[in-house]
Write an enzyme that holds these catalytic residues in place. Structure first.
Site, PDB file in Angstrom:
ATOM      1  N   CYS A  88      30.813  -4.877  -2.966  1.00 14.52           N
ATOM      2  CA  CYS A  88      30.410  -4.291  -1.691  1.00 14.52           C
ATOM      3  C   CYS A  88      31.355  -4.723  -0.562  1.00 14.52           C
ATOM      4  CB  CYS A  88      28.946  -4.603  -1.389  1.00 14.52           C
ATOM      5  SG  CYS A  88      28.271  -3.504  -0.127  1.00 14.52           S
ATOM      6  N   HIS A 218      25.623  -3.288  -6.297  1.00 14.38           N
ATOM      7  CA  HIS A 218      25.318  -4.720  -6.372  1.00 14.38           C
ATOM      8  C   HIS A 218      24.721  -5.084  -7.732  1.00 14.38           C
ATOM      9  CE1 HIS A 218      25.870  -6.107  -2.160  1.00 14.38           C
ATOM     10  NE2 HIS A 218      25.626  -4.847  -1.864  1.00 14.38           N
ATOM     11  N   GLU A 220      24.525  -7.920  -9.054  1.00 13.39           N
ATOM     12  CA  GLU A 220      23.800  -9.198  -8.973  1.00 13.39           C
ATOM     13  C   GLU A 220      22.351  -8.991  -8.541  1.00 13.39           C
ATOM     14  OE1 GLU A 220      25.765  -8.053  -6.732  1.00 13.39           O
ATOM     15  OE2 GLU A 220      25.117  -8.616  -4.722  1.00 13.39           O
TER      16      GLU A 220
END
Lengths: 271, 178
Positions: A88, A218, A220
């Site tokens: 990002c 994302h 994660e």
């Protein structure tokens, strides 16, 4: 053997804790490099620029951070072929610094422009689907063809370029390891599953050697099964709905595999 | 045709301009000695546009707007200064203002153009054009900052001397960006 990963914290980054957790679960040793610290590229096997903001995204997202002294270290690491992942805001930094897609004199050949497309202007935070496609990125090859849900959260995530060579590289695949697709795997381009109107529905762009990847979603935030929405379509949604215990919910989510592949590649550098 | 223009800046020192200036100074001696960021609006056909619809163009609590003055443009002219006009290739800065005017029942101007402006002052011994070129288009991690040409169009020049000149610059910029 575990890879030693440098996690770079520009002022304003806010996804470093979960990114470190996921990298550690993949077997990495993670050092948080604080703003102002000296970064020696020889000390690390891989480099991660997490998401959030950097310098409040002043001027343009990632623009000021990409002028940091750390970029010289990243350029050295890039030349050594070490894996570099920007997520990002980290992706925006890699693009604004010319590390992705790379090329002659590290010229900046790409931009992450404001989200575009019908009804898709402004900041967008939602779950989308991506598919890993065969590209120059060696460390994502083991995931080729996999499709998974993952959140996006950005206002400037539209990969675009005036350079026809870069456009061709993204559209034909060599520079594009991940694309936005619909839950059935059809390219999302212009449709309801396209979050930003990026060229080639690109969710990620890599450099020509493939070691550095600028990734807008994302993973994660999709690294534990509990993070997947119960209503998610497809296999991952079904897994989430069938998970009935706390232990089952703590199982790896769809985003974990990308970090496993990254850490595996980083571990190989030092062998 | 009657036209008018407005230049909008923050009332407080602009953090974006200060950060950009600090980043540019890391890049070498051609860095500007002063950098200011603003937004310029140009309208035609409605001489009262900027009086009747202040909240459309800026927020008076945090910003101030300088009206074009035939004698002196937007006021203080600085030596060795260049203006870098920037416009994103996607989206339209005018669309939001027009929407606000419609919502308030205000008449829309015949013509409306806008751009971000970076006003930079070159250091002694460096030509203003050279300083502006060095600061504007991003070429690599350590060259340029203010404009990424892949997502933004830009124009560099001295402060506009007339409303006609300002309109011309903004029109060219809009054409290039679209």
């Amino acid at each position: 053997m575990s890879g030693r990963i440098a996690l770079l914290r520009f002022p304003g980054v806010n996804c470093e804790a979960e990114t470190a957790l996921v990298l550690e679960r993949a077997g990495a040793r993670v050092d948080w490099i604080q703003f102002g610290d000296v970064l020696d590229p020889d000390d690390y096997d891989g480099f991660v620029l997490p998401g959030g903001f950097s310098y409040e995204d002043r001027v343009r997202a990632g623009a000021v951070a990409s002028r940091s002294e750390w970029m010289r270290a990243l350029e050295t690491a890039d030349e050594a072929g070490k894996p570099i992942l920007g997520i990002c805001n980290g992706a925006q930094v890699l693009v604004e610094s010319g590390i992705v897609p790379g090329g002659p004199a590290r010229a900046v050949r790409l931009a992450l422009a404001a989200n575009g497309g019908e009804g898709r202007g402004g900041y967008l935070c939602r779950w989308v689907h991506v598919e890993v496609t065969l590209s120059a990125c060696p460390w994502l090859r083991s995931l080729d063809g996999t499709r998974w849900p993952v959140p996006v959260a950005h206002g400037e995530g539209r990969f675009t370029s005036l350079d026809p060579e870069v456009i061709a590289g993204i559209e034909t695949g060599s520079l594009c390891p991940l694309r936005y697709v619909d839950p059935e795997g059809k390219l999302a381009s212009g449709g309801p599953w396209d979050p930003n109107g990026a060229v080639g529905s690109a969710a990620a762009v890599c450099n020509e050697r493939g070691n550095a990847v600028a990734l807008m979603p994302h993973p994660e935030r999709a690294a534990w099964l509990r993070q997947v929405p119960e209503g998610a379509p497809g296999e991952w949604g079904a897994r989430r709905r069938s998970a009935r215990t706390a232990a089952a919910l703590e199982a790896p989510g769809p985003g974990q595999a990308l970090f496993d592949a990254f850490v595996h590649a980083a571990s190989g550098v030092r062998v | 045709m009657i036209s008018d223009a407005l230049y909008v800046t923050l009332r407080v020192p602009d953090p974006s301009a200060l950060t950009a200036l600090a980043a540019l100074r890391l890049m070498g001696p051609k860095a500007p000695v002063r950098l200011e960021r603003g937004r310029v609006w140009w309208v035609s056909g409605d001489p009262g546009a900027f009086e009747s619809s202040q909240g459309v163009w800026f927020n008076p609590n945090k910003e101030r707007g300088l009206r074009w003055n035939a004698a002196g443009g937007f006021g203080e002219r600085r030596e060795r200064e260049r203006w870098v006009f920037v416009r994103d290739r996607s989206g339209s800065p005018e669309a939001g203002a027009l929407r606000s005017m419609r919502e308030r029942g205000l008449p829309e101007p015949l013509g409306l153009l806008s751009a971000t402006v970076w006003r930079l002052q070159a250091p002694e011994g460096v030509s203003p054009d050279e300083a502006a070129q060095a600061a504007s288009v991003v070429r690599s991690a350590f060259q340029g900052l203010l404009v990424n040409r892949h997502s933004q169009a830009h124009r560099v020049g001295p402060a506009p001397a007339s409303l006609t000149e300002l309109e011309q610059v903004l029109s060219e910029l809009k054409r290039e960006a679209s």
